[in-house]
Design a protein around this motif. Sequence first.
Motif, PDB file in Angstrom:
ATOM      1  N   ASP A   1     -38.453  41.734 -37.339  1.00 55.21           N
ATOM      2  CA  ASP A   1     -37.787  41.655 -38.824  1.00 55.21           C
ATOM      3  C   ASP A   1     -38.352  43.231 -39.637  1.00 55.21           C
ATOM      4  N   GLY A   2     -37.888  44.011 -40.062  1.00 56.59           N
ATOM      5  CA  GLY A   2     -38.122  44.812 -40.877  1.00 56.59           C
ATOM      6  C   GLY A   2     -38.666  46.187 -40.068  1.00 56.59           C
ATOM      7  N   VAL A   3     -38.237  46.239 -38.988  1.00 53.85           N
ATOM      8  CA  VAL A   3     -38.316  47.621 -38.318  1.00 53.85           C
ATOM      9  C   VAL A   3     -37.967  48.836 -38.741  1.00 53.85           C
ATOM     10  N   ALA A   4     -36.561  48.668 -39.270  1.00 50.52           N
ATOM     11  CA  ALA A   4     -35.998  49.974 -39.820  1.00 50.52           C
ATOM     12  C   ALA A   4     -36.933  50.559 -40.874  1.00 50.52           C
ATOM     13  N   ASP A   5     -37.497  49.957 -41.829  1.00 50.20           N
ATOM     14  CA  ASP A   5     -38.357  49.981 -42.876  1.00 50.20           C
ATOM     15  C   ASP A   5     -39.603  50.766 -42.374  1.00 50.20           C
ATOM     16  N   ARG A   6     -40.120  49.982 -41.036  1.00 46.61           N
ATOM     17  CA  ARG A   6     -41.420  50.635 -40.717  1.00 46.61           C
ATOM     18  C   ARG A   6     -41.188  52.000 -39.837  1.00 46.61           C
ATOM     19  N   ILE A   7     -40.009  52.128 -39.419  1.00 47.35           N
ATOM     20  CA  ILE A   7     -39.672  53.429 -38.679  1.00 47.35           C
ATOM     21  C   ILE A   7     -39.644  54.452 -39.806  1.00 47.35           C
ATOM     22  N   ARG A   8     -38.753  54.345 -40.960  1.00 54.93           N
ATOM     23  CA  ARG A   8     -38.681  54.917 -42.027  1.00 54.93           C
ATOM     24  C   ARG A   8     -39.935  55.555 -42.569  1.00 54.93           C
ATOM     25  N   ALA A   9     -40.923  54.584 -42.599  1.00 56.25           N
ATOM     26  CA  ALA A   9     -42.235  54.755 -43.228  1.00 56.25           C
ATOM     27  C   ALA A   9     -42.944  55.873 -42.536  1.00 56.25           C
ATOM     28  N   VAL A  10     -42.791  55.959 -41.312  1.00 52.49           N
ATOM     29  CA  VAL A  10     -43.523  56.673 -40.370  1.00 52.49           C
ATOM     30  C   VAL A  10     -42.937  58.253 -40.219  1.00 52.49           C
ATOM     31  N   ALA A  11     -41.448  58.260 -40.445  1.00 45.71           N
ATOM     32  CA  ALA A  11     -40.513  59.013 -39.999  1.00 45.71           C
ATOM     33  C   ALA A  11     -40.473  60.299 -40.728  1.00 45.71           C
TER      34      ALA A  11
ATOM     35  N   ARG B   1     -27.327  49.993 -32.622  1.00 49.39           N
ATOM     36  CA  ARG B   1     -26.729  49.693 -34.176  1.00 49.39           C
ATOM     37  C   ARG B   1     -27.439  49.995 -35.199  1.00 49.39           C
ATOM     38  N   LEU B   2     -28.915  49.751 -34.778  1.00 48.81           N
ATOM     39  CA  LEU B   2     -29.957  50.100 -35.915  1.00 48.81           C
ATOM     40  C   LEU B   2     -29.851  51.565 -36.019  1.00 48.81           C
ATOM     41  N   ALA B   3     -29.831  52.265 -34.979  1.00 51.01           N
ATOM     42  CA  ALA B   3     -29.984  53.894 -34.811  1.00 51.01           C
ATOM     43  C   ALA B   3     -28.866  54.404 -35.878  1.00 51.01           C
ATOM     44  N   VAL B   4     -27.581  53.942 -35.643  1.00 51.71           N
ATOM     45  CA  VAL B   4     -26.497  54.422 -36.015  1.00 51.71           C
ATOM     46  C   VAL B   4     -26.356  54.135 -37.630  1.00 51.71           C
ATOM     47  N   GLU B   5     -26.510  53.030 -37.754  1.00 52.84           N
ATOM     48  CA  GLU B   5     -26.032  52.142 -39.261  1.00 52.84           C
ATOM     49  C   GLU B   5     -27.355  52.271 -40.171  1.00 52.84           C
ATOM     50  N   GLU B   6     -28.717  52.077 -39.594  1.00 54.54           N
ATOM     51  CA  GLU B   6     -29.472  51.814 -40.766  1.00 54.54           C
ATOM     52  C   GLU B   6     -30.536  53.269 -40.651  1.00 54.54           C
ATOM     53  N   LEU B   7     -30.445  53.986 -39.600  1.00 55.52           N
ATOM     54  CA  LEU B   7     -31.249  55.138 -39.543  1.00 55.52           C
ATOM     55  C   LEU B   7     -30.346  56.540 -39.667  1.00 55.52           C
ATOM     56  N   GLY B   8     -29.145  56.313 -39.467  1.00 57.31           N
ATOM     57  CA  GLY B   8     -28.313  57.613 -39.614  1.00 57.31           C
ATOM     58  C   GLY B   8     -28.414  58.440 -38.557  1.00 57.31           C
ATOM     59  N   VAL B   9     -28.732  58.073 -37.095  1.00 58.31           N
ATOM     60  CA  VAL B   9     -28.699  59.002 -36.133  1.00 58.31           C
ATOM     61  C   VAL B   9     -27.195  59.272 -35.646  1.00 58.31           C
ATOM     62  N   ALA B  10     -27.028  60.523 -35.029  1.00 55.82           N
ATOM     63  CA  ALA B  10     -25.639  60.865 -34.824  1.00 55.82           C
ATOM     64  C   ALA B  10     -25.547  60.154 -33.421  1.00 55.82           C
ATOM     65  N   PRO B  11     -24.373  59.841 -32.942  1.00 52.96           N
ATOM     66  CA  PRO B  11     -24.198  58.979 -31.738  1.00 52.96           C
ATOM     67  C   PRO B  11     -24.556  59.916 -30.612  1.00 52.96           C
TER      68      PRO B  11
END
Length: 303
Positions: free
Chosen positions: A190-200, A217-227
């Motif tokens: 839980d909260g992995v997207a926030d933790r990634i954004r915090a260090v990215a 899904r996390l990459a595309v929808e939450e981190l905005g990574v191109a497919p």
Amino acid sequence: MRFDSYGGIDVLNVVDVDRPAPGDGEALVRVKSAGINPGEASIREGFMHARWPATFPSGEGSDLAGVVEEVGPDVNSVSVGDEVIGWTDERASHAELVVVRVEHLIPKPAGVPWEAAGALFVAGTTAYAAVRAVGLAPGDTAVVSGAAGGVGSLTVQLARRAGATVIGLSSEANHQWLRDHGVIPVAYGDGVADRIRAVAGDGVDALIDTFGGGYVRLAVEELGVAPERIDTIIDWGAAREYGTKMEGTAAAATPEVLAELAAMIDRGELVVPIARVFGLEQVRDAYRELERRHTRGKIVLVP
Ligand SMILES: NC(=O)c1ccc[n+]([C@@H]2O[C@H](COP(=O)([O-])OP(=O)(O)OC[C@H]3O[C@@H](n4cnc5c(N)ncnc54)[C@H](OP(=O)(O)O)[C@@H]3O)[C@@H](O)[C@H]2O)c1
């Protein structure tokens, strides 16, 4: 190692069989070490029946390293006594002796430990394919899921070699190993997207998924990574849904790639972490350990 029907770990048996004989284009290799991989467990359970059916009795294993014991009639590219790294597509490497196509063998550089050599093919070529698929370059920030597993532990190192800043998702127990290899560790859950954004810093450019379970899904929808900068080696459904890459072993299963990886190990630029070494007769224990899904690096069998 043989099994006579699909099933759980208990269908695996170590049995005596006739000594195999190499034919044209083949060598008989005395196995020094052979890696085990989750895909073998899936095949044994029958989950891959539609795509790669087993015929019984079935052997098991692709990865291998060993010493050439005998060569087929027309073979001159390898000789008796050669130390080799390679693979078989015949589900056969979990054995004392295995017949291998000579084009699936490369010389083992002296500086590559036997355990690493025998564990290199599947995980190494998969990691190589995944890093190449997302096109990493200096300045990129890449996330790797399953970052300390068999494929992940090599993927993070190859991604660092490509010049990327690498964020590795793993359990706490592997964070120090990741730091030691220049990777920024982040706990999954839980909260992995926030933790990634915090260090990215400036954001995430690429993601390599070696675990499945929602990272595409996390990459595309939450981190905005191109497919086109996402590669998964396991989550085919998500790859099709989002149009990501799904390049694995098949995309890099060549002697040239295997030799390139072995040379990196020989030069001390790539490490295959060896989690556990089991005797061939302990094959069931080896798969029990692998199926916990928390291996750091590779588990190998030593006949
Ligand atoms: N397409 C291909 O060509 C190809 C080739 C090879 C493998 N594969 C597939 O790729 C997958 C990985 O293979 P492998 O050999 O690297 O497996 P592995 O060595 O068993 O690695 C498992 C990893 O999963 C991590 N993990 C466990 N629970 C997790 C969670 N909830 N979230 C994120 N990570 C978690 C573990 O990390 P912690 O220990 O830190 O918890 C561990 O590092 C398997 O499904 C395999 O079948 C595909």
